[in-house]
Design a protein around this motif. Structure first.
Motif, PDB file in Angstrom:
ATOM      1  N   THR A  64       7.862 -35.851  19.431  1.00 30.42           N
ATOM      2  CA  THR A  64       8.869 -36.611  20.163  1.00 30.42           C
ATOM      3  C   THR A  64      10.095 -35.722  20.362  1.00 30.42           C
ATOM      4  O   THR A  64      10.182 -34.622  19.791  1.00 30.42           O
ATOM      5  CB  THR A  64       9.295 -37.872  19.390  1.00 30.42           C
ATOM      6  N   ALA A  65      11.045 -36.214  21.133  1.00 30.79           N
ATOM      7  CA  ALA A  65      12.296 -35.471  21.335  1.00 30.79           C
ATOM      8  C   ALA A  65      13.008 -35.249  20.002  1.00 30.79           C
ATOM      9  O   ALA A  65      13.677 -34.225  19.810  1.00 30.79           O
ATOM     10  CB  ALA A  65      13.195 -36.222  22.308  1.00 30.79           C
ATOM     11  N   GLU A  66      12.843 -36.185  19.077  1.00 35.65           N
ATOM     12  CA  GLU A  66      13.480 -36.033  17.762  1.00 35.65           C
ATOM     13  C   GLU A  66      12.891 -34.840  17.006  1.00 35.65           C
ATOM     14  O   GLU A  66      13.603 -34.151  16.277  1.00 35.65           O
ATOM     15  CB  GLU A  66      13.328 -37.314  16.925  1.00 35.65           C
ATOM     16  N   HIS A  67      11.604 -34.603  17.176  1.00 33.51           N
ATOM     17  CA  HIS A  67      10.986 -33.439  16.525  1.00 33.51           C
ATOM     18  C   HIS A  67      11.562 -32.147  17.097  1.00 33.51           C
ATOM     19  O   HIS A  67      11.825 -31.191  16.358  1.00 33.51           O
ATOM     20  CB  HIS A  67       9.468 -33.459  16.704  1.00 33.51           C
ATOM     21  N   VAL A  68      11.732 -32.113  18.407  1.00 29.60           N
ATOM     22  CA  VAL A  68      12.311 -30.928  19.046  1.00 29.60           C
ATOM     23  C   VAL A  68      13.739 -30.729  18.545  1.00 29.60           C
ATOM     24  O   VAL A  68      14.131 -29.610  18.184  1.00 29.60           O
ATOM     25  CB  VAL A  68      12.274 -31.056  20.583  1.00 29.60           C
ATOM     26  N   ALA A  69      14.519 -31.807  18.484  1.00 25.49           N
ATOM     27  CA  ALA A  69      15.902 -31.714  18.004  1.00 25.49           C
ATOM     28  C   ALA A  69      15.951 -31.231  16.552  1.00 25.49           C
ATOM     29  O   ALA A  69      16.820 -30.431  16.183  1.00 25.49           O
ATOM     30  CB  ALA A  69      16.597 -33.070  18.137  1.00 25.49           C
ATOM     31  N   ARG A  70      15.007 -31.688  15.737  1.00 22.06           N
ATOM     32  CA  ARG A  70      14.975 -31.251  14.335  1.00 22.06           C
ATOM     33  C   ARG A  70      14.705 -29.748  14.243  1.00 22.06           C
ATOM     34  O   ARG A  70      15.327 -29.047  13.440  1.00 22.06           O
ATOM     35  CB  ARG A  70      13.926 -32.030  13.558  1.00 22.06           C
ATOM     36  N   LEU A  71      13.780 -29.256  15.069  1.00 24.26           N
ATOM     37  CA  LEU A  71      13.524 -27.812  15.082  1.00 24.26           C
ATOM     38  C   LEU A  71      14.785 -27.057  15.489  1.00 24.26           C
ATOM     39  O   LEU A  71      15.099 -26.008  14.911  1.00 24.26           O
ATOM     40  CB  LEU A  71      12.380 -27.474  16.040  1.00 24.26           C
ATOM     41  N   GLU A  72      15.499 -27.577  16.474  1.00 26.11           N
ATOM     42  CA  GLU A  72      16.731 -26.926  16.918  1.00 26.11           C
ATOM     43  C   GLU A  72      17.766 -26.895  15.797  1.00 26.11           C
ATOM     44  O   GLU A  72      18.462 -25.894  15.609  1.00 26.11           O
ATOM     45  CB  GLU A  72      17.281 -27.628  18.154  1.00 26.11           C
ATOM     46  N   GLN A  73      17.871 -27.971  15.032  1.00 23.45           N
ATOM     47  CA  GLN A  73      18.812 -28.012  13.913  1.00 23.45           C
ATOM     48  C   GLN A  73      18.433 -26.979  12.848  1.00 23.45           C
ATOM     49  O   GLN A  73      19.296 -26.255  12.337  1.00 23.45           O
ATOM     50  CB  GLN A  73      18.853 -29.410  13.290  1.00 23.45           C
ATOM     51  N   ALA A 122      -1.961 -34.665  32.760  1.00 26.02           N
ATOM     52  CA  ALA A 122      -0.609 -34.934  32.277  1.00 26.02           C
ATOM     53  C   ALA A 122      -0.536 -34.732  30.765  1.00 26.02           C
ATOM     54  O   ALA A 122      -1.398 -35.202  30.033  1.00 26.02           O
ATOM     55  CB  ALA A 122      -0.204 -36.351  32.647  1.00 26.02           C
ATOM     56  N   LEU A 123       0.466 -34.003  30.350  1.00 28.27           N
ATOM     57  CA  LEU A 123       0.714 -33.786  28.930  1.00 28.27           C
ATOM     58  C   LEU A 123       2.066 -34.371  28.571  1.00 28.27           C
ATOM     59  O   LEU A 123       2.959 -34.466  29.424  1.00 28.27           O
ATOM     60  CB  LEU A 123       0.746 -32.290  28.602  1.00 28.27           C
ATOM     61  N   ASN A 124       2.227 -34.716  27.325  1.00 27.30           N
ATOM     62  CA  ASN A 124       3.524 -35.114  26.811  1.00 27.30           C
ATOM     63  C   ASN A 124       4.478 -33.932  27.016  1.00 27.30           C
ATOM     64  O   ASN A 124       4.241 -32.853  26.473  1.00 27.30           O
ATOM     65  CB  ASN A 124       3.374 -35.461  25.327  1.00 27.30           C
ATOM     66  N   PRO A 125       5.543 -34.096  27.806  1.00 21.22           N
ATOM     67  CA  PRO A 125       6.439 -32.965  28.056  1.00 21.22           C
ATOM     68  C   PRO A 125       7.110 -32.443  26.790  1.00 21.22           C
ATOM     69  O   PRO A 125       7.544 -31.297  26.743  1.00 21.22           O
ATOM     70  CB  PRO A 125       7.468 -33.519  29.040  1.00 21.22           C
ATOM     71  N   GLU A 126       7.176 -33.264  25.753  1.00 17.19           N
ATOM     72  CA  GLU A 126       7.771 -32.807  24.498  1.00 17.19           C
ATOM     73  C   GLU A 126       6.887 -31.774  23.808  1.00 17.19           C
ATOM     74  O   GLU A 126       7.378 -30.986  23.000  1.00 17.19           O
ATOM     75  CB  GLU A 126       8.048 -33.988  23.569  1.00 17.19           C
ATOM     76  N   LEU A 127       5.594 -31.778  24.125  1.00 11.52           N
ATOM     77  CA  LEU A 127       4.684 -30.823  23.484  1.00 11.52           C
ATOM     78  C   LEU A 127       5.073 -29.395  23.810  1.00 11.52           C
ATOM     79  O   LEU A 127       5.195 -28.557  22.917  1.00 11.52           O
ATOM     80  CB  LEU A 127       3.240 -31.082  23.907  1.00 11.52           C
ATOM     81  N   ARG A 133      10.260 -24.331  20.958  1.00 15.31           N
ATOM     82  CA  ARG A 133      11.233 -24.301  19.860  1.00 15.31           C
ATOM     83  C   ARG A 133      10.596 -23.836  18.562  1.00 15.31           C
ATOM     84  O   ARG A 133      11.231 -23.145  17.772  1.00 15.31           O
ATOM     85  CB  ARG A 133      11.859 -25.670  19.610  1.00 15.31           C
ATOM     86  N   LEU A 134       9.335 -24.233  18.329  1.00 17.22           N
ATOM     87  CA  LEU A 134       8.652 -23.797  17.114  1.00 17.22           C
ATOM     88  C   LEU A 134       8.529 -22.279  17.089  1.00 17.22           C
ATOM     89  O   LEU A 134       8.788 -21.645  16.061  1.00 17.22           O
ATOM     90  CB  LEU A 134       7.277 -24.449  17.001  1.00 17.22           C
TER      91      LEU A 134
END
Length: 158
Positions: A64-73, A122-127, A133-134
């Motif tokens: 989810t977007a929260e996972h991406v944000a956590r990686l950024e943090q 279609a893929l989840n754009p968060e992927l 970010r990973l």
């Protein structure tokens, strides 16, 4: 949950196809299958990295977007401890750092494959954002681990 596989070999892939989770059979060269395999390889590289005594990362089941944000943090926190980057960093510096670099390059490939698969389905754009970010986080972790373990980053020299 019952046993999903009572036998490891099924022979159903002997014709060059494989099954998707929805039951559809596709070629093993389908870009979606390539992307799945590259993400699986990334997971395996992360498993190798987690086996290093210096490191522990939680796993994620749903991106989810929260996972991406956590990686950024996490990325920002580790990067704040590092000196500015002035040269291209080569893999190495310490064993854990080298393993991070390996996981990073595999993750980059998984991201490229995911973009290829996204052209077909279609893929989840968060992927793709998450994979991007990973790989960035793995790069910064490699820099951090090289220094933490008393080693030095291996910098490209002209």
């Amino acid at each position: 949950m019952g046993h999903r596989l009572s036998r490891i070999y099924t022979r159903t892939g002997d014709d060059g196809t494989t099954g998707l989770a929805n039951g559809e059979r596709v070629d093993k060269t389908d870009p979606r299958v390539t992307a799945f395999g590259d993400v699986d390889e990334t997971n395996s590289a992360l498993g190798l990295l987690l086996a290093e005594p210096e490191l522990s990362l939680p796993g994620y089941r749903q991106i989810t977007a929260e996972h991406v944000a956590r990686l950024e943090q996490e990325l920002d926190a580790l990067n704040d401890e590092l000196p500015p980057l002035k040269e291209f960093v080569l893999p190495g510096g310490a064993r854990a750092a080298a393993v991070c670099h390996l996981a990073r390059t595999i993750c980059r490939r998984a991201e490229r494959s995911a973009w290829g698969a996204a052209k077909l389905a279609a893929l989840n754009p968060e992927l793709t954002r998450y994979l991007n970010r990973l790989s960035d986080l793995l790069f910064v972790m490699a820099r951090w681990l090289a220094r933490r373990n008393g080693g030095q980053e291996v910098l490209w020299r002209r």
